[in-house]
Design a protein around this motif. Structure first.
Motif, PDB file in Angstrom:
ATOM      1  N   SER A  47       0.815  -1.227   0.000  1.00  0.00           N
ATOM      2  CA  SER A  47       0.000   0.000   0.000  1.00  0.00           C
ATOM      3  C   SER A  47       0.844   1.270   0.000  1.00  0.00           C
ATOM      4  O   SER A  47       0.464   2.275  -0.600  1.00  0.00           O
ATOM      5  CB  SER A  47      -0.906   0.040   1.228  1.00  0.00           C
ATOM      6  OG  SER A  47      -1.516  -1.183   1.441  1.00  0.00           O
ATOM      7  N   LEU A  48       1.982   1.228   0.673  1.00  0.00           N
ATOM      8  CA  LEU A  48       2.791   2.450   0.761  1.00  0.00           C
ATOM      9  C   LEU A  48       3.407   2.849  -0.579  1.00  0.00           C
ATOM     10  O   LEU A  48       3.946   3.945  -0.718  1.00  0.00           O
ATOM     11  CB  LEU A  48       3.887   2.304   1.827  1.00  0.00           C
ATOM     12  CG  LEU A  48       3.401   2.238   3.283  1.00  0.00           C
ATOM     13  CD1 LEU A  48       4.566   2.018   4.236  1.00  0.00           C
ATOM     14  CD2 LEU A  48       2.652   3.511   3.681  1.00  0.00           C
ATOM     15  N   GLN A  49       3.279   1.930  -1.566  1.00  0.00           N
ATOM     16  CA  GLN A  49       3.773   2.265  -2.914  1.00  0.00           C
ATOM     17  C   GLN A  49       3.067   3.491  -3.477  1.00  0.00           C
ATOM     18  O   GLN A  49       3.537   4.093  -4.429  1.00  0.00           O
ATOM     19  CB  GLN A  49       3.543   1.083  -3.864  1.00  0.00           C
ATOM     20  CG  GLN A  49       4.343  -0.149  -3.523  1.00  0.00           C
ATOM     21  CD  GLN A  49       4.110  -1.265  -4.544  1.00  0.00           C
ATOM     22  OE1 GLN A  49       5.023  -1.697  -5.215  1.00  0.00           O
ATOM     23  NE2 GLN A  49       2.879  -1.722  -4.665  1.00  0.00           N
ATOM     24  N   ILE A  50       1.937   3.835  -2.880  1.00  0.00           N
ATOM     25  CA  ILE A  50       1.206   5.012  -3.368  1.00  0.00           C
ATOM     26  C   ILE A  50       2.095   6.251  -3.427  1.00  0.00           C
ATOM     27  O   ILE A  50       1.983   7.074  -4.328  1.00  0.00           O
ATOM     28  CB  ILE A  50      -0.064   5.287  -2.514  1.00  0.00           C
ATOM     29  CG1 ILE A  50      -0.877   6.382  -3.174  1.00  0.00           C
ATOM     30  CG2 ILE A  50       0.257   5.614  -1.071  1.00  0.00           C
ATOM     31  CD1 ILE A  50      -2.270   6.543  -2.641  1.00  0.00           C
ATOM     32  N   PHE A  51       2.988   6.365  -2.472  1.00  0.00           N
ATOM     33  CA  PHE A  51       3.817   7.575  -2.398  1.00  0.00           C
ATOM     34  C   PHE A  51       4.833   7.659  -3.544  1.00  0.00           C
ATOM     35  O   PHE A  51       5.437   8.697  -3.756  1.00  0.00           O
ATOM     36  CB  PHE A  51       4.505   7.663  -1.032  1.00  0.00           C
ATOM     37  CG  PHE A  51       3.541   7.923   0.084  1.00  0.00           C
ATOM     38  CD1 PHE A  51       3.058   9.204   0.314  1.00  0.00           C
ATOM     39  CD2 PHE A  51       3.086   6.889   0.889  1.00  0.00           C
ATOM     40  CE1 PHE A  51       2.140   9.448   1.322  1.00  0.00           C
ATOM     41  CE2 PHE A  51       2.174   7.126   1.911  1.00  0.00           C
ATOM     42  CZ  PHE A  51       1.702   8.407   2.133  1.00  0.00           C
ATOM     43  N   ASP A  52       5.028   6.550  -4.268  1.00  0.00           N
ATOM     44  CA  ASP A  52       5.979   6.549  -5.389  1.00  0.00           C
ATOM     45  C   ASP A  52       5.330   6.863  -6.728  1.00  0.00           C
ATOM     46  O   ASP A  52       6.036   7.036  -7.721  1.00  0.00           O
ATOM     47  CB  ASP A  52       6.680   5.181  -5.486  1.00  0.00           C
ATOM     48  CG  ASP A  52       7.667   4.977  -4.364  1.00  0.00           C
ATOM     49  OD1 ASP A  52       8.159   5.984  -3.819  1.00  0.00           O
ATOM     50  OD2 ASP A  52       7.939   3.815  -4.021  1.00  0.00           O
ATOM     51  N   LEU A  53       4.006   6.906  -6.774  1.00  0.00           N
ATOM     52  CA  LEU A  53       3.363   7.134  -8.073  1.00  0.00           C
ATOM     53  C   LEU A  53       3.758   8.507  -8.604  1.00  0.00           C
ATOM     54  O   LEU A  53       3.596   9.521  -7.909  1.00  0.00           O
ATOM     55  CB  LEU A  53       1.831   7.037  -7.934  1.00  0.00           C
ATOM     56  CG  LEU A  53       1.279   5.657  -7.546  1.00  0.00           C
ATOM     57  CD1 LEU A  53      -0.242   5.709  -7.427  1.00  0.00           C
ATOM     58  CD2 LEU A  53       1.691   4.578  -8.552  1.00  0.00           C
ATOM     59  N   PRO A  54       4.290   8.530  -9.832  1.00  0.00           N
ATOM     60  CA  PRO A  54       4.777   9.806 -10.358  1.00  0.00           C
ATOM     61  C   PRO A  54       3.654  10.805 -10.620  1.00  0.00           C
ATOM     62  O   PRO A  54       2.585  10.425 -11.090  1.00  0.00           O
ATOM     63  CB  PRO A  54       5.460   9.400 -11.677  1.00  0.00           C
ATOM     64  CG  PRO A  54       4.907   8.054 -12.034  1.00  0.00           C
ATOM     65  CD  PRO A  54       4.523   7.385 -10.749  1.00  0.00           C
TER      66      PRO A  54
END
Ligand code: SIN
Length: 330
Positions: free
Chosen positions: A103-110
């Motif tokens: 879920s924390l991958q959200i912060f990597d979305l360009p």
């Protein structure tokens, strides 16, 4: 006084004495705070502030030791070390949690967040607060978010449009989203620890990297990267984290005091982050070692068009509800 009363009184006094002596002699709680950046950065300053507040308020009962610059653990090892009880608090970049939660991958979305105000709004909103518990099943809990700032692209040649990045090697943090982001522009992403980035750039083993103004300045990347594109294409923030075992094992009277000191230190770190995003950028310009590439709206739009499809690729892993809430925070 009767003999039995004298005996009882002496017993009460003795118990009280032993109890107070054991409180006085209780070993202090040690908190090792490990991080990878320089002390003169938002995270470095936040960690030192936390130590200072604990020293002032709980000196003797709690001892904080701060280990900067990957001295104790790099980000690839720190969470394992935390689960083993070798470190109690860390604040790795939100891009380094893929083994613990998707879920924390959200912060990597360009190009997801317009600016740091939107990042703050999302983090403090209901979905952001829910994500603090995203790693709980793995024995780790988020205590808060700390800002660093928006990322820029540095390289050995000017990057104006996505085609300029084609076939170039970029160091990235250990995130699949970041890998997909660079693959989208035809570049080659390499997952490497922060401690190796300067040497990789200096020896031209890689062509570029993405990072915030404060990291580019404090780790001297600008001295070995002649061009920095002011892309603001993503965010680099931190997850202030501890192990559930350590946190729940703290005495009930101390836990809220430690949390309060941490919250205050985070607020302080966020102020430092906002200041450094401006001041360190200016220091890099003044150094004349690196040229800042300013994109026209049309050039920036090209990066957005090529990178944004990455959102769809990771939507199921992250959760649509989180992405929608992030969009709303803009
Ligand atoms: C950090 O800011 O903690 C490190 C970021 C990176 O690995 O690039």
């Amino acid at each position: 006084m009767s003999k039995s009363k004298v005996l009882l009184t002496s017993l009460v006094v003795a118990v009280a004495f032993v109890a107070s002596a054991s409180v006085a002699m209780a070993a202090p709680i040690k908190i090792k705070f490990s991080h990878v950046v320089a002390e003169n950065t938002p995270k470095g300053q936040m960690a030192n502030k936390f130590k200072q507040l604990i020293d002032e308020r709980l000196g003797g009962k709690v001892i904080v030791e701060v280990f900067p610059n990957s001295q104790l653990f790099g980000d690839n090892k720190v969470l394992e070390a935390m689960l083993l009880g070798d470190v109690q608090i860390a604040a790795p970049s939100l891009s380094k949690f893929k083994k613990y939660t998707k879920s924390l991958q959200i912060f990597d979305l360009p190009f997801l967040f317009k600016d740091m105000a939107a990042v703050e709004k999302f983090q403090q909103g209901p979905e952001g607060q829910k994500l603090l518990m995203a790693t709980k099943k793995k024995g780790l809990i988020g205590l808060g978010y700390l800002h660093n700032g928006l990322k820029q692209l540095s390289a050995s040649s000017p990057l104006r449009v996505p085609a300029d990045a084609k076939n170039k090697k970029f160091r990235i943090m250990s995130s699949d989203v970041l890998a997909a982001q660079f693959e989208a522009v035809g570049a080659m992403p390499l997952k490497k620890p922060f401690s190796e980035v300067f040497t990789l750039l200096q020896t031209r083993a890689i062509d570029g990297q993405e990072n915030t103004w404060s990291n580019i300045y404090s780790k001297k990347f600008f001295e070995v990267q002649p061009y920095i594109t002011e892309s603001n294409h993503g965010v680099l923030d931190y997850f202030v984290i501890t192990s559930t075992e350590f946190w729940m094992g703290l005495p009930d009277d101390l836990r809220p005091q430690i949390k309060k000191a941490l919250d205050e230190a985070i607020l302080f770190g966020n102020t430092v982050a906002a200041e450094k995003a401006i001041a360190d950028r200016q220091k890099i310009i003044d150094s004349k070692r690196s040229e800042i590439v300013t994109l026209t709206d049309a050039e920036r739009q090209q990066w957005v068009n090529v990178m944004k499809p990455v959102w769809k690729q990771f939507e199921d892993q992250i959760g649509k509800n989180f992405i929608e809430a992030a969009i709303k925070s803009n």
